[in-house]
Design an enzyme around this catalytic site. Sequence first.
Site, PDB file in Angstrom:
ATOM      1  N   ASN A  23       0.104 -11.086  -0.076  1.00 31.59           N
ATOM      2  CA  ASN A  23       0.177 -10.028  -1.084  1.00 31.59           C
ATOM      3  C   ASN A  23       1.593 -10.006  -1.658  1.00 31.59           C
ATOM      4  OD1 ASN A  23       0.042  -7.718  -2.634  1.00 31.59           O
ATOM      5  ND2 ASN A  23       0.037  -6.301  -0.894  1.00 31.59           N
ATOM      6  N   LYS A  25       2.729  -8.273  -4.052  1.00 25.58           N
ATOM      7  CA  LYS A  25       3.123  -6.965  -4.579  1.00 25.58           C
ATOM      8  C   LYS A  25       3.751  -7.154  -5.971  1.00 25.58           C
ATOM      9  CE  LYS A  25       3.396  -5.188   0.086  1.00 25.58           C
ATOM     10  NZ  LYS A  25       4.038  -4.257   1.030  1.00 25.58           N
ATOM     11  N   HIS A 115      -4.805  -0.164  -0.458  1.00 29.07           N
ATOM     12  CA  HIS A 115      -3.518  -0.427   0.182  1.00 29.07           C
ATOM     13  C   HIS A 115      -2.749   0.884   0.317  1.00 29.07           C
ATOM     14  CE1 HIS A 115       0.507  -2.044   0.903  1.00 29.07           C
ATOM     15  NE2 HIS A 115      -0.079  -3.184   1.236  1.00 29.07           N
ATOM     16  N   GLU A 117       0.193   1.645  -0.221  1.00 28.90           N
ATOM     17  CA  GLU A 117       1.066   1.959  -1.353  1.00 28.90           C
ATOM     18  C   GLU A 117       0.277   2.570  -2.503  1.00 28.90           C
ATOM     19  OE1 GLU A 117       4.001  -1.677  -0.010  1.00 28.90           O
ATOM     20  OE2 GLU A 117       2.736  -1.915  -1.808  1.00 28.90           O
ATOM     21  N   GLU A 185      -3.602  -2.163   8.434  1.00 30.43           N
ATOM     22  CA  GLU A 185      -2.166  -2.141   8.174  1.00 30.43           C
ATOM     23  C   GLU A 185      -1.595  -0.795   8.606  1.00 30.43           C
ATOM     24  OE1 GLU A 185      -0.782  -5.111   4.888  1.00 30.43           O
ATOM     25  OE2 GLU A 185      -1.611  -3.343   3.952  1.00 30.43           O
ATOM     26  N   GLY A 191       6.793  -3.235   6.080  1.00 26.77           N
ATOM     27  CA  GLY A 191       8.127  -3.370   5.514  1.00 26.77           C
ATOM     28  C   GLY A 191       9.214  -2.672   6.294  1.00 26.77           C
ATOM     29  N   SER A 231       4.578  -6.299   8.750  1.00 27.96           N
ATOM     30  CA  SER A 231       5.719  -7.066   9.263  1.00 27.96           C
ATOM     31  C   SER A 231       5.275  -8.324  10.007  1.00 27.96           C
ATOM     32  CB  SER A 231       6.606  -6.185  10.159  1.00 27.96           C
ATOM     33  OG  SER A 231       7.133  -5.094   9.432  1.00 27.96           O
TER      34      SER A 231
END
Length: 273
Positions: A23, A25, A115, A117, A185, A191, A231
């Site tokens: 991904n 992003k 996701h 985000e 996730e 991250g 990660s």
Amino acid sequence: MGVSADLDSSATSSRRTPLIAGNWKMNLDHLQAVAFVQKLHWTLKDAKHEDGSVEVAVFPPFTDLRTVQTLLDADKIPFALGAQDVSTQDSGAYTGEISGAFLAKLDASYVIIGHSERRQYHAETDEVVAAKVKAALKHSLVPVICVGETLEQREESGPTAVSVAQLQVALEGVPADADIVIAYEPVWAIGTGQVASPEQAQEVCAAVRRVVAEKLGEDAAARTRVLYGGSVKAANIASFMREPDVDGALVGGASLVVDEFAAIIRYQKHVGV
């Protein structure tokens, strides 16, 4: 729909082709995307990896999709193409949205849905995620349904409750023969440099597989790939892939570094699994 108390994941995992998905992003313009995909392809070819034992998928920004599709087709590069989001609508006055019909015309195979985000920055609810899953399936796109908890939610509700609840809504009305992918996730590991242990990932991946069994049946649960993301690096991927309910990885930052991503893809070569 009935389900046995404990699915024999170890017996069925060998039937599921591992999926390593990158991904990107909001990174890499269309020119950078060409250079990246070519270099990744060359790196894997030099390592004699492209034997079909692992499926590789890249998820570029929307502005890169046509360029990457053309490159994959022209150079016969065996990577699947995916998009990072899809609209709940097919067409109309929805400025900035991208229809599943458009993605299908670009030969996209996958689309990331839900996701963290998108949930955080765009206020996507479980119901919106469910509508996007249906939109993807309508256009023969495989939804990569993301689930996962924040650290606060984990402390309040335990390790599996949030992912289970999110997936139960996302799968409402999905046909039993649908081709889907689930990506666990943990938000606290995306991250941040923190990473769930293989045992923690297995616990949640097993729980979401049980949800698939309950909603879609045991055959669906046996064939559905469940990925871990958060990660992920070359140094830790093999430990996750040893777990019976982990069938691959949804990779973020590490998917933007050719040598690192190639090493993740080649986890079977550099560490026996």
